[in-house]
Enzyme design. Sequence first.
Site, PDB file in Angstrom:
ATOM      1  N   LYS A  35       2.194 -12.861  -7.334  1.00  0.00           N
ATOM      2  CA  LYS A  35       1.822 -11.538  -7.117  1.00  0.00           C
ATOM      3  C   LYS A  35       1.186 -11.487  -5.784  1.00  0.00           C
ATOM      4  CE  LYS A  35       0.935  -7.078  -7.900  1.00  0.00           C
ATOM      5  NZ  LYS A  35      -0.144  -6.595  -7.525  1.00  0.00           N
ATOM      6  N   ASN A  71       2.132  -8.835  -2.812  1.00  0.00           N
ATOM      7  CA  ASN A  71       1.399  -7.946  -2.051  1.00  0.00           C
ATOM      8  C   ASN A  71       1.475  -8.132  -0.637  1.00  0.00           C
ATOM      9  OD1 ASN A  71       0.569  -7.108  -4.855  1.00  0.00           O
ATOM     10  ND2 ASN A  71      -1.400  -6.918  -4.150  1.00  0.00           N
ATOM     11  N   GLU A  88       4.486  -6.566   0.727  1.00  0.00           N
ATOM     12  CA  GLU A  88       3.944  -5.173   0.392  1.00  0.00           C
ATOM     13  C   GLU A  88       3.188  -4.668   1.897  1.00  0.00           C
ATOM     14  OE1 GLU A  88       1.986  -3.698  -3.350  1.00  0.00           O
ATOM     15  OE2 GLU A  88       0.379  -3.214  -1.973  1.00  0.00           O
TER      16      GLU A  88
HETATM   17  C1  6PG Z   1       0.953  -3.279  -6.828  1.00  0.00           C
HETATM   18  C2  6PG Z   1       0.129  -3.186  -5.938  1.00  0.00           C
HETATM   19  C3  6PG Z   1      -1.412  -2.843  -6.532  1.00  0.00           C
HETATM   20  C4  6PG Z   1      -2.498  -2.517  -5.473  1.00  0.00           C
HETATM   21  C5  6PG Z   1      -2.507  -3.231  -3.902  1.00  0.00           C
HETATM   22  C6  6PG Z   1      -3.352  -2.243  -3.093  1.00  0.00           C
HETATM   23  O1  6PG Z   1       1.737  -3.980  -6.950  1.00  0.00           O
HETATM   24  O2  6PG Z   1       1.078  -2.182  -7.818  1.00  0.00           O
HETATM   25  O3  6PG Z   1       0.243  -4.248  -4.897  1.00  0.00           O
HETATM   26  O4  6PG Z   1      -1.614  -4.119  -6.948  1.00  0.00           O
HETATM   27  O5  6PG Z   1      -1.959  -1.211  -5.160  1.00  0.00           O
HETATM   28  O6  6PG Z   1      -3.205  -4.427  -4.520  1.00  0.00           O
HETATM   29  O7  6PG Z   1      -3.852  -3.284  -2.379  1.00  0.00           O
HETATM   30  P1  6PG Z   1      -4.771  -3.028  -1.033  1.00  0.00           P
HETATM   31  O8  6PG Z   1      -5.871  -1.968  -1.561  1.00  0.00           O
HETATM   32  O9  6PG Z   1      -5.282  -4.535  -0.492  1.00  0.00           O
HETATM   33  O10 6PG Z   1      -3.925  -2.463   0.067  1.00  0.00           O
END
Ligand code: 6PG
Length: 501
Positions: free
Chosen positions: A216, A220, A223
């Site tokens: 995970k 991220n 992401e």
């Molecule tokens: C998810 C997202 C979630 C969260 C992020 C935001 O997969 O649903 O990744 O876990 O939105 O962790 O991360 P930041 O606040 O660091 O941008």
Amino acid sequence: MCRNKNFFVLKNSPFKIVLHFYGSNNCLNTIKMEQQFDFAMIGLGVMGRNLLLNMADNGFAVVGFDTDASKTSALESAATVGTTVKGVNSLEAMVALLKKPRKMILLVPAGKPVDAVLTSIQPLLSPEDVVIDGGNSHYTDTLRRIEAQSTMGFHFMGMGISGGELGARTGPSIMPGGNYEAYLNVQPVLEAIAAKANGEPCVAYMGKGAAGHYVKMVHNGIEYAIMQLLAEVYDLLQHGQGYTNEQLHQLFRQWNEGDLQSYLMEITAAIFLQKDELAEGELLDSILDVAGSKGTGKWTSQSAMDLGTAIPVIDAAVTMRSISGLKTNRIQAAGLYSPPSKAIAIEPEEFEQQLHDALVSAIIICYAQGLAMLQKASTELGFEIPLQDAVKVWRQGCIIRSAMLELFYTVCSQNPSISNILLDPTIVRPIQASIGGLRSVVIAATKAGIPSMALSNALNYFDAFVSDKLPLNLTQAQRDFFGAHTYQRLDREGIFHSHWG
Ligand code: 6PG
């Protein structure tokens, strides 16, 4: 003596109330309440509530715990009619309602709150019970908690969940890791609530120890990187070519219908059109250009450095969030240095094609970096991550879901030990077809003075990765010159040291 025994289960009741009617006189003998709940959630914030309601929607009887009474009542009132959902404000009540072995997920803020809950619940549980931390915990915390498992007296697992509020309710991507026997206990529930890709649930066992949270974390990191790439393309079109939000919407929507289809592309197209309720125009133009973060992207970069694996597109995204925080400095420096004109003199149609190609290359490269990191962590940290399953569960439900993942899934299924997907012939083709666009875009951005750190890092990583000869022989010579650190030679085996100068 009692002869015939009939059972009546009251529908929608949190308890299975069993009315025992005996014999010909139909007398009510006993009313017995049983522990009938399948699953519990500790922490009824947005994610916890929605995930639990998702379980209820899939036919499981669920109980949610939160110390905040408004959250337990919000849980019950949001439940679908006909489902079995109960909110409680004490851990004892929650535990008493669960079937054995008890199964529960914790969705509380990462860090100390997780330890506090584990300490409180420990005396109430039995060795076969399963407690899953579903938050964004740092993987080293998960490893420490797994170590303490034997003294805690229950099975503990770390599990990544992605998909945000809507995903939690309708089908997230789920990344559990750790004790495999414990996973088998919760697998049916997780498979029922997970998103489905081509009919397959987006949940799979991610490996040993803290593998779930590690996968995970890397999710991220990817992401962050894709978000940064999209932000750079937005900047190039807005400041380089004067695109309006409407034009940006049209272009991103069009890209979302082709090989760049992804959740992040889809929401970005929608963002460009969102009107501001407090001012004229679109909301995007009123948002301060300082990005927040909760740390998972930074953790990815930190862990990659420790492993010695290169993920420069993710690093660029983390760095750009840091630079965005220097708003006061940036305003001051803009006045001091009068940056060059940001106009990009390329025909819009040609530039759009270059940007499309740049995104194809850079996004493939950023996934490649994340997957190479998982592969290295799998062996170096002993997680034994089945790479194809990590890709499989990212195909739907999560924030980085995209059309490209189908191709990566095929690649990793055919070659689960691949060290970098850029080495697979089926990836060579799309990269060869699009890397020229990335190069043109980086040149244009550099000339115009528009920051393009993630795009540039993707290109530079690629150029380095495909170089059979890098200038690091000079680095080795320097190290040996000043520190007698030794070097190896191209033409013979062995370790060498020379007297330099
Ligand atoms: C998810 C997202 C979630 C969260 C992020 C935001 O997969 O649903 O990744 O876990 O939105 O962790 O991360 P930041 O606040 O660091 O941008």
